[in-house]
Motif scaffolding. Structure first.
Motif, PDB file in Angstrom:
ATOM      1  N   TYR A   1       0.841  -1.191   0.000  1.00 23.39           N
ATOM      2  CA  TYR A   1       0.000   0.000   0.000  1.00 23.39           C
ATOM      3  C   TYR A   1       0.882   1.249   0.000  1.00 23.39           C
ATOM      4  O   TYR A   1       1.842   1.340   0.756  1.00 23.39           O
ATOM      5  N   ALA A   2       0.571   2.178  -0.860  1.00 24.15           N
ATOM      6  CA  ALA A   2       1.140   3.522  -0.938  1.00 24.15           C
ATOM      7  C   ALA A   2       2.486   3.611  -1.643  1.00 24.15           C
ATOM      8  O   ALA A   2       2.742   4.582  -2.335  1.00 24.15           O
ATOM      9  N   PHE A   3       3.352   2.634  -1.483  1.00 24.33           N
ATOM     10  CA  PHE A   3       4.681   2.729  -2.073  1.00 24.33           C
ATOM     11  C   PHE A   3       4.965   1.558  -3.000  1.00 24.33           C
ATOM     12  O   PHE A   3       4.646   0.417  -2.690  1.00 24.33           O
ATOM     13  N   LYS A   4       5.596   1.879  -4.129  1.00 20.77           N
ATOM     14  CA  LYS A   4       5.955   0.864  -5.111  1.00 20.77           C
ATOM     15  C   LYS A   4       7.387   0.393  -4.849  1.00 20.77           C
ATOM     16  O   LYS A   4       8.200   1.127  -4.312  1.00 20.77           O
ATOM     17  N   PHE A   5       7.663  -0.836  -5.293  1.00 21.08           N
ATOM     18  CA  PHE A   5       9.027  -1.350  -5.247  1.00 21.08           C
ATOM     19  C   PHE A   5       9.789  -0.815  -6.454  1.00 21.08           C
ATOM     20  O   PHE A   5       9.286  -0.892  -7.576  1.00 21.08           O
ATOM     21  N   PRO A   6      10.999  -0.305  -6.233  1.00 18.73           N
ATOM     22  CA  PRO A   6      11.775   0.162  -7.378  1.00 18.73           C
ATOM     23  C   PRO A   6      12.186  -1.007  -8.275  1.00 18.73           C
ATOM     24  O   PRO A   6      12.520  -2.078  -7.791  1.00 18.73           O
ATOM     25  N   ASP A   7      12.143  -0.799  -9.560  1.00 18.13           N
ATOM     26  CA  ASP A   7      12.575  -1.791 -10.551  1.00 18.13           C
ATOM     27  C   ASP A   7      11.848  -3.130 -10.435  1.00 18.13           C
ATOM     28  O   ASP A   7      12.434  -4.184 -10.686  1.00 18.13           O
ATOM     29  N   TRP A   8      10.587  -3.092 -10.017  1.00 20.64           N
ATOM     30  CA  TRP A   8       9.772  -4.305  -9.950  1.00 20.64           C
ATOM     31  C   TRP A   8       8.391  -3.903 -10.438  1.00 20.64           C
ATOM     32  O   TRP A   8       7.709  -3.100  -9.788  1.00 20.64           O
ATOM     33  N   GLN A   9       7.979  -4.442 -11.548  1.00 24.62           N
ATOM     34  CA  GLN A   9       6.709  -4.046 -12.152  1.00 24.62           C
ATOM     35  C   GLN A   9       5.541  -4.731 -11.442  1.00 24.62           C
ATOM     36  O   GLN A   9       5.526  -5.949 -11.302  1.00 24.62           O
ATOM     37  N   TYR A  10       4.594  -3.957 -11.005  1.00 24.18           N
ATOM     38  CA  TYR A  10       3.413  -4.547 -10.379  1.00 24.18           C
ATOM     39  C   TYR A  10       2.528  -5.165 -11.451  1.00 24.18           C
ATOM     40  O   TYR A  10       2.545  -4.764 -12.610  1.00 24.18           O
ATOM     41  N   VAL A  11       1.750  -6.173 -11.038  1.00 18.37           N
ATOM     42  CA  VAL A  11       0.858  -6.900 -11.944  1.00 18.37           C
ATOM     43  C   VAL A  11      -0.484  -6.194 -12.056  1.00 18.37           C
ATOM     44  O   VAL A  11      -1.079  -6.129 -13.125  1.00 18.37           O
ATOM     45  N   LYS A  12      -0.976  -5.680 -10.928  1.00 16.84           N
ATOM     46  CA  LYS A  12      -2.266  -4.990 -10.859  1.00 16.84           C
ATOM     47  C   LYS A  12      -2.154  -3.898  -9.817  1.00 16.84           C
ATOM     48  O   LYS A  12      -1.313  -3.972  -8.912  1.00 16.84           O
ATOM     49  N   ASN A  13      -3.047  -2.939  -9.919  1.00 13.79           N
ATOM     50  CA  ASN A  13      -3.158  -1.962  -8.849  1.00 13.79           C
ATOM     51  C   ASN A  13      -4.599  -1.482  -8.745  1.00 13.79           C
ATOM     52  O   ASN A  13      -5.378  -1.598  -9.681  1.00 13.79           O
ATOM     53  N   ASP A  14      -4.926  -0.991  -7.580  1.00 11.31           N
ATOM     54  CA  ASP A  14      -6.225  -0.377  -7.315  1.00 11.31           C
ATOM     55  C   ASP A  14      -5.908   0.899  -6.543  1.00 11.31           C
ATOM     56  O   ASP A  14      -5.676   0.854  -5.333  1.00 11.31           O
ATOM     57  N   GLY A  15      -5.813   1.997  -7.253  1.00  5.44           N
ATOM     58  CA  GLY A  15      -5.378   3.237  -6.622  1.00  5.44           C
ATOM     59  C   GLY A  15      -3.938   3.091  -6.176  1.00  5.44           C
ATOM     60  O   GLY A  15      -3.058   2.792  -6.969  1.00  5.44           O
ATOM     61  N   LYS A  16      -3.704   3.254  -4.885  1.00  8.15           N
ATOM     62  CA  LYS A  16      -2.349   3.159  -4.329  1.00  8.15           C
ATOM     63  C   LYS A  16      -2.046   1.789  -3.724  1.00  8.15           C
ATOM     64  O   LYS A  16      -1.145   1.648  -2.898  1.00  8.15           O
ATOM     65  N   VAL A  17      -2.785   0.780  -4.106  1.00 11.78           N
ATOM     66  CA  VAL A  17      -2.530  -0.586  -3.646  1.00 11.78           C
ATOM     67  C   VAL A  17      -1.987  -1.363  -4.850  1.00 11.78           C
ATOM     68  O   VAL A  17      -2.617  -1.394  -5.900  1.00 11.78           O
ATOM     69  N   TYR A  18      -0.806  -1.968  -4.654  1.00 16.59           N
ATOM     70  CA  TYR A  18      -0.097  -2.618  -5.769  1.00 16.59           C
ATOM     71  C   TYR A  18       0.120  -4.098  -5.489  1.00 16.59           C
ATOM     72  O   TYR A  18       0.529  -4.468  -4.394  1.00 16.59           O
ATOM     73  N   LEU A  19      -0.135  -4.916  -6.500  1.00 19.33           N
ATOM     74  CA  LEU A  19       0.076  -6.364  -6.413  1.00 19.33           C
ATOM     75  C   LEU A  19       1.307  -6.732  -7.242  1.00 19.33           C
ATOM     76  O   LEU A  19       1.388  -6.403  -8.418  1.00 19.33           O
ATOM     77  N   TYR A  20       2.220  -7.448  -6.582  1.00 16.27           N
ATOM     78  CA  TYR A  20       3.424  -7.979  -7.245  1.00 16.27           C
ATOM     79  C   TYR A  20       3.397  -9.493  -7.109  1.00 16.27           C
ATOM     80  O   TYR A  20       2.829 -10.030  -6.154  1.00 16.27           O
ATOM     81  N   ILE A  21       4.029 -10.187  -8.042  1.00 19.37           N
ATOM     82  CA  ILE A  21       4.171 -11.638  -7.971  1.00 19.37           C
ATOM     83  C   ILE A  21       5.666 -11.959  -7.985  1.00 19.37           C
ATOM     84  O   ILE A  21       6.396 -11.485  -8.851  1.00 19.37           O
ATOM     85  N   VAL A  22       6.091 -12.779  -7.017  1.00 21.55           N
ATOM     86  CA  VAL A  22       7.504 -13.173  -6.953  1.00 21.55           C
ATOM     87  C   VAL A  22       7.774 -14.157  -8.069  1.00 21.55           C
ATOM     88  O   VAL A  22       7.016 -15.069  -8.319  1.00 21.55           O
TER      89      VAL A  22
END
Length: 170
Positions: free
Chosen positions: A149-170
Motif C-alpha cells: 500500500y502507498a509505495f511501489k518497489f523500485p525496478d519491480w513491475q506490479y501486476v495490478k493496482n487499485d489506486g495506491k494498492v499494488y500487487l506484485y508476484i515473486v
C-alpha cells in the motif's frame, strides 16, 4: 488524598505508555516504517488484490493493530502478523485472540522468515522498499503475491493496482 495518588498513578502509567509508543515508533521508523493505520477501504482493496484462498498463509509485515489480519482470517488457512512495537503487539494479541488461525509475532520484519507465505502484505516507506524487495525476492517462494500500500518497489513491475494498492508476484 488517596484519590489524588491514584490519579497521579494513572497519569504516570499513561505517560509511560505514550513514551514507550513514541520510542518504538522512532525505532520502527529507523528499522522499517512507523504505525499508520490503514483505512477500511484500503484494507478491502488489499484483501481483494491479494486474491486470498483457503489454503493461503498470509504474512502482514508491520501488522500494527491487526486490521488486515482480522479481515483476511476468514479466507486463509493462517494469518501471521509481524509487529515490533510491544504496545501494538499486545493490543493486537488481545483483540485477535478469538481468531484461531491468527498468530502475531513480536519481531523485526528483517529477522522474519517469510518463506512460508503465499501472500505478503505491507505498508512501508519509500526509503526501505528496495531493501525489502531484496529480502522478499531472496526468501519468498515463486508465485508469492505481495501487496503493497502507498509505495511501489523500485525496478519491480506490479501486476495490478487499485489506486495506491499494488500487487506484485515473486
Amino acid at each position: 488524598m488517596t484519590i489524588i495518588y491514584i490519579l497521579y498513578g494513572i497519569l504516570a502509567i499513561g505517560y509511560a505508555l505514550v513514551f514507550i509508543f513514541i520510542i518504538y515508533t522512532l525505532y520502527a521508523f529507523i528499522k522499517g516504517a512507523p504505525f499508520v493505520p490503514s483505512a477500511r477501504g484500503t484494507v478491502k482493496k488489499i484483501i481483494h488484490l491479494a486474491g486470498l484462498h483457503e489454503n493461503d498463509v498470509l504474512i502482514d509485515l508491520g501488522s500494527g493493530d491487526g486490521r488486515i489480519l482480522r479481515k483476511a482470517a476468514p479466507s486463509v488457512k493462517k494469518a501471521i502478523g509481524i509487529e515490533i512495537n510491544p504496545l501494538l503487539y499486545y493490543w493486537s494479541r488481545v483483540i485477535l485472540a478469538k481468531h484461531r488461525n491468527i498468530e502475531v509475532r513480536r519481531e523485526s520484519l528483517w529477522a522474519t522468515d517469510i518463506s512460508e507465505a503465499d501472500v505478503i502484505t505491507l505498508f512501508f516507506i519509500a526509503g526501505k522498499m528496495n531493501q525489502l524487495k531484496t529480502k522478499i525476492k531472496k526468501q519468498a517462494k515463486p508465485g508469492t503475491r505481495v501487496v503493497s500500500y502507498a509505495f511501489k518497489f523500485p525496478d519491480w513491475q506490479y501486476v495490478k493496482n487499485d489506486g495506491k494498492v499494488y500487487l506484485y508476484i515473486v
